[in-house]
Design a protein around this motif. Structure first.
Motif, PDB file in Angstrom:
ATOM      1  N   GLY A  25       7.312  58.310  34.897  1.00  0.00           N
ATOM      2  CA  GLY A  25       6.388  59.430  35.092  1.00  0.00           C
ATOM      3  C   GLY A  25       6.431  60.398  33.938  1.00  0.00           C
ATOM      4  N   LEU A  26       7.647  60.711  33.465  1.00  0.00           N
ATOM      5  CA  LEU A  26       7.768  61.629  32.329  1.00  0.00           C
ATOM      6  C   LEU A  26       7.165  61.025  31.074  1.00  0.00           C
ATOM      7  CD1 LEU A  26      11.399  62.936  32.932  1.00  0.00           C
ATOM      8  CD2 LEU A  26       9.270  64.238  33.205  1.00  0.00           C
ATOM      9  N   ARG A  27       7.371  59.731  30.872  1.00  0.00           N
ATOM     10  CA  ARG A  27       6.793  59.067  29.705  1.00  0.00           C
ATOM     11  C   ARG A  27       5.279  59.115  29.739  1.00  0.00           C
ATOM     12  NH1 ARG A  27       4.537  54.153  28.960  1.00  0.00           N
ATOM     13  NH2 ARG A  27       4.712  53.167  26.924  1.00  0.00           N
ATOM     14  N   THR A  28       4.720  58.998  30.932  1.00  0.00           N
ATOM     15  CA  THR A  28       3.265  59.002  31.057  1.00  0.00           C
ATOM     16  C   THR A  28       2.676  60.348  30.710  1.00  0.00           C
ATOM     17  OG1 THR A  28       3.318  57.323  32.775  1.00  0.00           O
ATOM     18  CG2 THR A  28       1.348  58.679  32.662  1.00  0.00           C
ATOM     19  N   LEU A  29       3.282  61.424  31.210  1.00  0.00           N
ATOM     20  CA  LEU A  29       2.711  62.748  31.015  1.00  0.00           C
ATOM     21  C   LEU A  29       3.039  63.327  29.654  1.00  0.00           C
ATOM     22  CD1 LEU A  29       3.354  64.309  34.521  1.00  0.00           C
ATOM     23  CD2 LEU A  29       1.151  63.684  33.550  1.00  0.00           C
ATOM     24  N   PHE A 321      -8.868  59.563  20.241  1.00  0.00           N
ATOM     25  CA  PHE A 321      -8.041  58.699  21.086  1.00  0.00           C
ATOM     26  C   PHE A 321      -7.497  59.438  22.311  1.00  0.00           C
ATOM     27  CE2 PHE A 321      -7.679  56.958  16.768  1.00  0.00           C
ATOM     28  CZ  PHE A 321      -8.312  55.754  16.985  1.00  0.00           C
ATOM     29  N   ALA A 322      -7.547  58.750  23.452  1.00  0.00           N
ATOM     30  CA  ALA A 322      -7.122  59.350  24.716  1.00  0.00           C
ATOM     31  C   ALA A 322      -5.661  59.076  25.031  1.00  0.00           C
ATOM     32  CB  ALA A 322      -8.002  58.828  25.860  1.00  0.00           C
ATOM     33  N   SER A 323      -4.945  58.457  24.099  1.00  0.00           N
ATOM     34  CA  SER A 323      -3.539  58.110  24.320  1.00  0.00           C
ATOM     35  C   SER A 323      -2.655  59.110  23.589  1.00  0.00           C
ATOM     36  CB  SER A 323      -3.270  56.688  23.816  1.00  0.00           C
ATOM     37  OG  SER A 323      -1.939  56.308  24.076  1.00  0.00           O
ATOM     38  N   ASN A 324      -2.112  60.070  24.319  1.00  0.00           N
ATOM     39  CA  ASN A 324      -1.232  61.086  23.751  1.00  0.00           C
ATOM     40  C   ASN A 324      -0.034  60.414  23.087  1.00  0.00           C
ATOM     41  OD1 ASN A 324       0.115  63.484  23.172  1.00  0.00           O
ATOM     42  ND2 ASN A 324       0.896  63.737  25.257  1.00  0.00           N
ATOM     43  N   GLY A 325       0.202  60.730  21.814  1.00  0.00           N
ATOM     44  CA  GLY A 325       1.309  60.122  21.079  1.00  0.00           C
ATOM     45  C   GLY A 325       0.912  58.900  20.289  1.00  0.00           C
ATOM     46  N   PHE A 326      -0.289  58.406  20.481  1.00  0.00           N
ATOM     47  CA  PHE A 326      -0.729  57.208  19.768  1.00  0.00           C
ATOM     48  C   PHE A 326      -0.870  57.462  18.272  1.00  0.00           C
ATOM     49  CE2 PHE A 326      -4.803  55.292  18.185  1.00  0.00           C
ATOM     50  CZ  PHE A 326      -4.254  54.103  17.782  1.00  0.00           C
ATOM     51  N   SER A 327      -1.464  58.576  17.906  1.00  0.00           N
ATOM     52  CA  SER A 327      -1.620  58.934  16.505  1.00  0.00           C
ATOM     53  C   SER A 327      -1.205  60.387  16.326  1.00  0.00           C
ATOM     54  CB  SER A 327      -3.077  58.749  16.053  1.00  0.00           C
ATOM     55  OG  SER A 327      -3.913  59.726  16.659  1.00  0.00           O
ATOM     56  N   PHE A 328      -1.067  60.813  15.070  1.00  0.00           N
ATOM     57  CA  PHE A 328      -0.780  62.230  14.807  1.00  0.00           C
ATOM     58  C   PHE A 328      -1.885  63.095  15.399  1.00  0.00           C
ATOM     59  CE2 PHE A 328      -1.538  66.013  12.264  1.00  0.00           C
ATOM     60  CZ  PHE A 328      -0.294  66.629  12.297  1.00  0.00           C
ATOM     61  N   ILE A 350     -12.004  69.844  16.910  1.00  0.00           N
ATOM     62  CA  ILE A 350     -12.557  69.386  18.186  1.00  0.00           C
ATOM     63  C   ILE A 350     -11.589  68.386  18.802  1.00  0.00           C
ATOM     64  CG2 ILE A 350     -14.529  68.324  19.325  1.00  0.00           C
ATOM     65  CD1 ILE A 350     -16.271  69.197  16.995  1.00  0.00           C
ATOM     66  N   PRO A 351     -10.675  68.846  19.671  1.00  0.00           N
ATOM     67  CA  PRO A 351      -9.747  67.910  20.308  1.00  0.00           C
ATOM     68  C   PRO A 351     -10.473  67.005  21.297  1.00  0.00           C
ATOM     69  CG  PRO A 351      -9.530  70.089  21.275  1.00  0.00           C
ATOM     70  CD  PRO A 351     -10.489  70.234  20.134  1.00  0.00           C
ATOM     71  N   SER A 352      -9.999  65.784  21.397  1.00  0.00           N
ATOM     72  CA  SER A 352     -10.561  64.810  22.336  1.00  0.00           C
ATOM     73  C   SER A 352      -9.556  64.554  23.448  1.00  0.00           C
ATOM     74  CB  SER A 352     -10.880  63.494  21.617  1.00  0.00           C
ATOM     75  OG  SER A 352     -11.755  63.709  20.525  1.00  0.00           O
ATOM     76  N   VAL A 353     -10.025  64.580  24.687  1.00  0.00           N
ATOM     77  CA  VAL A 353      -9.148  64.359  25.835  1.00  0.00           C
ATOM     78  C   VAL A 353      -9.730  63.246  26.698  1.00  0.00           C
ATOM     79  CG1 VAL A 353      -8.380  66.761  25.841  1.00  0.00           C
ATOM     80  CG2 VAL A 353     -10.299  66.107  27.269  1.00  0.00           C
ATOM     81  N   GLY A 354      -8.836  62.535  27.378  1.00  0.00           N
ATOM     82  CA  GLY A 354      -9.288  61.457  28.251  1.00  0.00           C
ATOM     83  C   GLY A 354      -8.426  61.361  29.490  1.00  0.00           C
ATOM     84  N   PRO A 355      -8.908  60.638  30.491  1.00  0.00           N
ATOM     85  CA  PRO A 355      -8.205  60.565  31.781  1.00  0.00           C
ATOM     86  C   PRO A 355      -7.005  59.640  31.784  1.00  0.00           C
ATOM     87  CG  PRO A 355     -10.157  59.195  31.828  1.00  0.00           C
ATOM     88  CD  PRO A 355     -10.184  59.911  30.504  1.00  0.00           C
ATOM     89  N   GLY A 356      -6.866  58.838  30.735  1.00  0.00           N
ATOM     90  CA  GLY A 356      -5.785  57.860  30.648  1.00  0.00           C
ATOM     91  C   GLY A 356      -6.148  56.851  29.583  1.00  0.00           C
ATOM     92  N   GLY A 376      -5.007  61.752  38.081  1.00  0.00           N
ATOM     93  CA  GLY A 376      -5.697  62.852  37.418  1.00  0.00           C
ATOM     94  C   GLY A 376      -4.783  63.817  36.696  1.00  0.00           C
ATOM     95  N   ARG A 377      -3.480  63.721  36.920  1.00  0.00           N
ATOM     96  CA  ARG A 377      -2.563  64.687  36.301  1.00  0.00           C
ATOM     97  C   ARG A 377      -2.500  64.519  34.783  1.00  0.00           C
ATOM     98  NH1 ARG A 377       2.909  64.083  39.262  1.00  0.00           N
ATOM     99  NH2 ARG A 377       1.982  62.151  40.030  1.00  0.00           N
ATOM    100  N   TYR A 378      -2.582  63.269  34.313  1.00  0.00           N
ATOM    101  CA  TYR A 378      -2.589  63.053  32.861  1.00  0.00           C
ATOM    102  C   TYR A 378      -3.794  63.738  32.231  1.00  0.00           C
ATOM    103  CZ  TYR A 378      -2.794  60.645  28.358  1.00  0.00           C
ATOM    104  OH  TYR A 378      -2.858  60.374  27.015  1.00  0.00           O
TER     105      TYR A 378
END
Length: 452
Positions: A25-29, A321-328, A350-356, A376-378
């Motif tokens: 769970g911590l890794r996901t968030l 990208f919607a994957s936090n930590g994927f890129s700088f 312009i930050p980009s956010v995604g649901p997962g 939905g927490r992510y």
């Protein structure tokens, strides 16, 4: 004694399961730098470079779709109406794809039958399956659309999409675009669909107090031979062909000019020296000050790209990208520094956010970049991170990029003989549309405070 040992073993197993679940769970968030053997983003760059398969200000809405309209308005404006969808926000942009097809409309499935992309390292690739998905039961996604594997050419699908985007409160649709006759490696040319998307957006422009609802801008994708000159030609083509349409988006810049806005995906594939010939006033084929001058937004992947983007003459940067930590660029922890850099150099951030994020349906070897939705927490964590840096615009990745599991479009539970698809339960199919609306409203409430 044996019974005590059995109880102890059961207790130890449950404790271990609890610890594992907590760590996951911590890794996901909040993914840390330790989830990969390489710094964020670097392990994926060969795939990004090789892939090539990707991928407001209101004007007078009383004009017809093809009629020229005078520029004006305020990019920060928001408008109310009496429809069930409520207020729409022009500072919330959402990425949209028209690359889907099915036998009913197109004679065959397009993109739903996506190939299983092999890893670039043959040794790694040999450990994973190859082949192609077989719709309609087996599609190239970990989720299943409520509209089934649809065609982007279906007018009913377009109408449903406009209704859903309206429900999300996003006011600007960012249309994935390839030049006429070109497409990604898994698709078919779809530039001829642009008028249908613009017209569908215009039809949904419920006019209240003379204000229009939806706007469309363009996400220029990488294609073979793309360079600064070809993008200059693309911009001319788009503005000449669609610039007078009633749903064509323009942004009011800091200088007060109302200009088209373009997102340039994988902009780093062209060196900044080449972009500067197009994007700086002294360039050999400069667009600045011409009838085709626009706001150009580049993709930031690595940290060094922010300096390249500045030198190239771009007007801002986005993270996609919607994957936090994927890129700088897509790492939430870096957004404050990127925003400070942009503020110091008169650039938009312009930050980009995604649901997962989950693309293992087409890249089975990429599970380390999966980001679980956690009901939905992510998504809410990402949206809060974006609001924390006080951006002018937020982009949503995405409305319907099903292959990478970033969609907020309605999904449904689906089980076949060989697959069980992910879904939005225990919430309903509108869950991510509703979350987007809630945070769009929160974004604009906070923005009013920032501007006071």
């Amino acid at each position: 004694m044996a019974r005590l040992r059995r109880k102890a073993c059961i207790a130890l197993f449950l404790f271990t399961l609890f610890i594992f679940g907590t760590l996951m769970g911590l890794r996901t968030l909040k993914p840390t730098e330790g989830f990969s053997d390489l710094p964020p983003g670097l392990e994926f760059l060969p795939m990004i470079a090789a892939r090539m398969d990707r991928r407001a200000v209101p004007r007078d809405p009383t004009a017809s779709p093809g009629q020229a309209q005078p520029p004006g308005g305020n990019a920060k404006a928001l408008w109310s109406n009496t429809s069930p969808e409520g207020t729409i926000f022009y500072d919330v942009h959402i990425f949209y794809y028209t690359w889907y097809g099915n036998p009913h409309m197109d004679g065959k499935y397009i993109h739903w039958d996506h190939i299983l992309v092999p890893h670039w390292d043959p040794k790694v690739a040999s450990s994973y399956p190859r082949g192609r998905h077989m719709p309609p039961e087996d599609i190239g996604s970990s989720f299943y659309p409520e509209l089934n594997p649809y065609s982007s050419r279906d007018p009913d699908v377009l109408e449903s999409h406009m209704e859903q985007i309206g429900a999300s409160a996003a006011g600007v649709l960012v249309l994935s675009w390839y030049p006429p006759g070109l497409a990604d490696n898994n698709g078919e040319p779809a530039e001829d669909l642009v008028p249908a998307v613009l017209d569908a957006a215009y039809r949904h422009n419920l006019k209240v107090n003379g204000i229009s609802r939806f706007w469309v801008t363009f996400h220029i994708q990488p294609y073979r031979g793309r360079n600064d000159q070809s993008v200059h030609d693309n911009v001319k083509y788009i503005i000449d062909r669609y610039g007078d349409h009633g749903a064509f988006y323009k942004f009011t810049s800091s200088t007060g000019k109302s200009l088209p806005l373009f997102y340039i995906y994988d902009s780093y594939l062209t060196p900044p020296e080449s972009w500067s010939e197009f994007l700086t006033p002294a360039g050999s084929h400069s667009v600045r000050g011409s009838a085709y001058d626009s706001i150009f937004i580049a993709l930031i992947v690595e940290e060094r790209h922010k300096h390249d983007i500045l030198a190239a003459g771009f007007d801002g940067m986005y993270t996609y990208f919607a994957s936090n930590g994927f890129s700088f660029g897509s790492s939430h922890q870096n957004w404050k520094a990127i925003k400070a850099f942009c503020d110091g150099n008169n650039l938009l951030f312009i930050p980009s956010v995604g649901p997962g994020y989950i693309d293992t349906g087409i890249r089975p070897w990429n599970n380390h970049n999966t980001r679980n939705r956690v009901n939905g927490r992510y998504y809410e964590t990402a949206l809060q991170a974006a609001l924390n840096v006080r951006p002018e615009i937020i982009t949503i990745t995405s409305f319907n990029e099903w292959h990478e599991g970033t969609q907020i479009e309605r999904a449904m539970p689906k089980k076949t003989m060989t697959r069980v698809y992910l879904d939005y339960q225990p919430h309903g199919p509108d869950h991510y549309l509703e979350l987007t609306r809630h945070w769009a409203e929160q974004f604009n409430k906070e923005k009013e405070q920032w501007l006071m």
